[in-house]
Each structure stands twice: as C-alpha cells, then as structure tokens.
Design an enzyme around this catalytic site. Sequence first.
Site, mmCIF file in Angstrom:
data_model
loop_
_atom_site.group_PDB
_atom_site.id
_atom_site.type_symbol
_atom_site.label_atom_id
_atom_site.label_comp_id
_atom_site.label_asym_id
_atom_site.label_seq_id
_atom_site.Cartn_x
_atom_site.Cartn_y
_atom_site.Cartn_z
ATOM 1 N N ASN A 30 48.843 42.494 38.201
ATOM 2 C CA ASN A 30 48.500 42.448 36.776
ATOM 3 C C ASN A 30 47.229 41.625 36.573
ATOM 4 O OD1 ASN A 30 49.266 39.565 36.302
ATOM 5 N ND2 ASN A 30 51.242 40.352 37.008
ATOM 6 N N ARG A 31 46.807 41.490 35.323
ATOM 7 C CA ARG A 31 45.508 40.896 35.000
ATOM 8 C C ARG A 31 45.487 39.375 34.912
ATOM 9 N NH1 ARG A 31 41.912 44.657 33.394
ATOM 10 N NH2 ARG A 31 42.708 46.673 32.700
#
Length: 221
Positions: A30-31
Amino acid sequence: FETGRLAGLRVLVTAGPTREAIDPVRYVSNRSSGRMGYAVAAAAREAGARVTLVSGPVALDGPPGIERVMVETAEEMRAAVRAQLPGCDIFIGAAAVADYRPAQAAAQKLKKRDANLSLDLVRNPDILAEVAQGEPRPFTVGFAAETGDLDANARTKRMQKSLDLIAANLVGPGLGFDAEDNALTLYWEGGSESLPRQSKPQLARELIAIVAQRFHDASSD
Ligand code: C5P
C-alpha cells in the site's frame, strides 16, 4: 537519565507498510510512507521514552536514539512485536499492515498467460487487536485511515479492537498517506480531540502529549 512526560517508560511503535509476496519478484502492498509512525517514534523519544520501532520497508532513516527492527511481511511484523512486547508500557500501531496476503507465494516467477489473473488472498492477523486483547496489555493506541464517516468509523474501530485511544484521519489525494502534512482526531473512552492539519513531526508531538496524559490518568485509576 531522561526527563519528559514519558521518562522511564518503554514505547513500542509500528510503522510503514507491509509487503506480501505474490512470487519472488512481486508483492501486494500500500501507499504508506512510514512518515507518521516514524514521527510518532521520534516524538516519544523526545518525551523521554525508550522507543523500539518495528518498521516495514520504507525509504526513511531510523530516528536517532531509537532501536529499529526492520520487517517485510505482516507475519514478520507480528513476530517482531511479540518479541518486543514484554515490558512495554505503551504500544502505538501506526503501520499500514496489509489486511490480506496471497494464500501462497509462488516459488517461481509467475508467467504471463491468460488475459485475466486472479489472486487468492487470505486475511492477515490483526497485530493491533492481538496486542490490545492480550495479557499483559500495554496502553494501546491505534490509527484509523478512513475515506469517509471519520467519527463513526473511528469510534467503532476503537471499541472493536479494544483500544485505549484511536487516532483517525481522512485519506485521499494529498491527505494522509504519502503526504507531508496530516490532521488527526483522537478518540478515547469519554472524550475526543481534533488536532488540526500540520506537519507530521509537529502532529506527532501533540499526539504523544495526549497519549502521555491519558496513560498517566489510566495508571492512576
Ligand atoms: O482495521 P484497520 O486496518 O483500519 O485498523 C487500523 C489500525 O489497525 C492501525 O493502527 C494498524 O496499525 C492496525 N492494524 C494491525 N494489523 C492489521 C491491520 C491493522 O495492527 N492486520
């Protein structure tokens, strides 16, 4: 010898994303940049705590004066947290742990074949809930990144995971994940407080001040 509101206490922080292998060269992640969790670890250290940071893969240097344990997967993060938990007074779960991992990591690089590919995913352990629901139990703080309905989602999450305090923020373009600034609303039993948008290091100091106060209030009950 240390002074500050967390002097003499041990604080364990998780930060960053986890990476869940699909095959030897690919992963699900994820970011998360890790910046919020690293800022929280640094602020706890500034407040006089002995801090251990369990970190997923990020591009950040370890803050000075902090013990850092690098991990990759959620399972590794869980094991590292368990190993560090004895003697821990405050646990702050700021990591963006991948909720799911591929059911099996392929031993060889997957080949292009069909037009579509489905990945079979299984749930990862909830590290934060395990800490909060374990025994002995540190003062437990979680984060909630939401794309809407912050108040209701955060309050529900705090109850479901048995947290002492939850720090909630809205995520979206330019907000929260992978951003320089953040804003947080904190919820605990019988109270809440909104911390306005500011740099993550400054925000982390305000969060730590409130955590320290709630921790000392809870300990004197
Ligand atoms: O349920 P949700 O993922 O939104 O909860 C976020 C909080 O739970 C964060 O504090 C995160 O660090 C923690 N978490 C965890 N293990 C997971 C998922 C989330 O520790 N598998």
